[in-house]
Design a protein around this motif. Structure first.
Motif, mmCIF file in Angstrom:
data_model
loop_
_atom_site.group_PDB
_atom_site.id
_atom_site.type_symbol
_atom_site.label_atom_id
_atom_site.label_comp_id
_atom_site.label_asym_id
_atom_site.label_seq_id
_atom_site.Cartn_x
_atom_site.Cartn_y
_atom_site.Cartn_z
ATOM 1 N N SER A 159 66.471 39.522 59.699
ATOM 2 C CA SER A 159 65.073 39.263 58.839
ATOM 3 C C SER A 159 64.928 40.279 57.628
ATOM 4 O O SER A 159 65.343 41.377 57.604
ATOM 5 N N SER A 180 61.207 34.741 63.962
ATOM 6 C CA SER A 180 60.739 34.543 65.285
ATOM 7 C C SER A 180 60.785 32.936 65.507
ATOM 8 O O SER A 180 60.868 32.473 66.764
ATOM 9 N N ARG A 192 68.065 38.281 70.964
ATOM 10 C CA ARG A 192 67.564 39.388 70.118
ATOM 11 C C ARG A 192 67.587 40.495 70.273
ATOM 12 O O ARG A 192 67.464 41.279 71.599
ATOM 13 N N HIS A 194 66.917 43.531 67.990
ATOM 14 C CA HIS A 194 66.230 44.278 67.257
ATOM 15 C C HIS A 194 65.109 43.504 66.552
ATOM 16 O O HIS A 194 65.241 42.099 66.443
ATOM 17 N N ARG A 195 63.869 43.886 66.255
ATOM 18 C CA ARG A 195 63.064 43.148 65.577
ATOM 19 C C ARG A 195 63.576 42.222 64.221
ATOM 20 O O ARG A 195 62.918 41.574 63.797
ATOM 21 N N SER A 196 64.731 42.901 63.789
ATOM 22 C CA SER A 196 65.400 42.568 62.585
ATOM 23 C C SER A 196 66.581 41.771 62.802
ATOM 24 O O SER A 196 67.295 41.165 61.742
ATOM 25 N N GLY A 222 67.296 47.536 69.200
ATOM 26 C CA GLY A 222 65.962 48.378 69.136
ATOM 27 C C GLY A 222 65.571 48.753 70.892
ATOM 28 O O GLY A 222 66.217 48.170 71.731
ATOM 29 N N ASN A 224 63.013 48.415 72.533
ATOM 30 C CA ASN A 224 62.354 47.470 73.321
ATOM 31 C C ASN A 224 63.142 46.237 73.709
ATOM 32 O O ASN A 224 62.898 45.406 74.591
ATOM 33 N N TYR A 225 64.279 46.213 73.166
ATOM 34 C CA TYR A 225 64.984 44.870 73.587
ATOM 35 C C TYR A 225 66.511 45.463 74.189
ATOM 36 O O TYR A 225 67.417 44.679 74.751
#
Length: 237
Positions: A159, A180, A192, A194-196, A222, A224-225
């Motif tokens: 991202s 996304s 996924r 990481h958010r990026s 990340g 959260n992942y």
């Protein structure tokens, strides 16, 4: 015996996406594709069609109005960028209603519905399992061109705010899109991390709790992942 399909959409790129999704299935034959309801009407008069993928917002005649005009329509799956037409679509007895961009997983569920209905009607047996030897393609708009990419060649997607970078083994492309959205379009071999970052699990060469190595580069995992990444990678290593 093959399930015979007609695709109706005024966007050529949308037609290509559906065609490439359908090429992953056995016993499904693409009979024709049209960009207007008038063209589709001629095909329906001349050929047997079991399933029609039908866009709603088209020039001259909307997909919903076109469907109403047919005396004996085939099974229909609406494909549109406008979710507000969903209720109208189901009132017309559509098998399913797909909102663009359509992920392969969501497409698979719609195909499964149609095949079950067709089995009941014809007494024949079909499967919605994709053929393992078929390739899946993605289409990206890059510098005013549309680029066709084999999804199996993707290493990772990164991202870049309002853009994403799609990295292959020998090149990369930057396109204006949210990560996304691409995440929804990708098949299950991607995760996924990481958010990026999204990575192709089969392309990962090593991993730690905090990072994965892919294509000679280390990408962060990340917080959260972490659990999902660890679970997916343990299965594949």
């Amino acid at each position: 015996m093959n399930l015979k399909v007609l695709i109706v959409d005024d966007e050529p790129q949308a037609i290509e996406v559906i065609k490439n999704y359908l090429e992953n299935f056995q016993n499904i034959e693409i009979v024709s594709s049209c960009t207007t309801a008038i063209e589709a009407y001629q095909v329906l008069r001349q050929k047997q069609i079991d399933l029609m993928f039908l866009d709603i917002q088209m020039p001259a005649l909307k997909g919903t109005d076109f469907l109403r005009s047919l005396n004996r329509p085939p099974h229909v799956i609406f494909t549109t960028a406008y979710p507000e037409y969903a209720l109208e679509g189901f009132d017309l007895a559509a098998v399913d209603y797909l909102v663009k961009p359509v992920s392969f997983d969501r497409f698979l569920r719609a195909i499964d519905k149609v095949l079950k209905l067709y089995e009941m009607k014809s007494g024949l047996s079909f499967t919605a399992e994709p053929s393992v030897d078929k390739e899946i393609f993605m289409y990206l708009k890059v510098d005013r061109k549309t680029i066709k990419i084999n999804v199996g060649d993707i290493l990772w997607i990164e991202s870049l705010k309002d853009y994403v970078k799609v990295v292959l083994e020998d090149k990369s492309y930057i396109t204006k899109q949210k990560i996304s959205v691409l995440e929804e379009l990708l098949p299950p071999q991607f995760v996924r991390i990481h958010r990026s970052f999204i990575v192709s699990v089969p392309k990962v060469t090593s991993y730690y709790s905090y990072a994965v190595e892919i294509g000679g580069k280390e990408l962060p995992v990340g917080r959260n992942y972490k659990n999902e990444v660890q679970r997916r990678l343990r299965v594949n290593f």
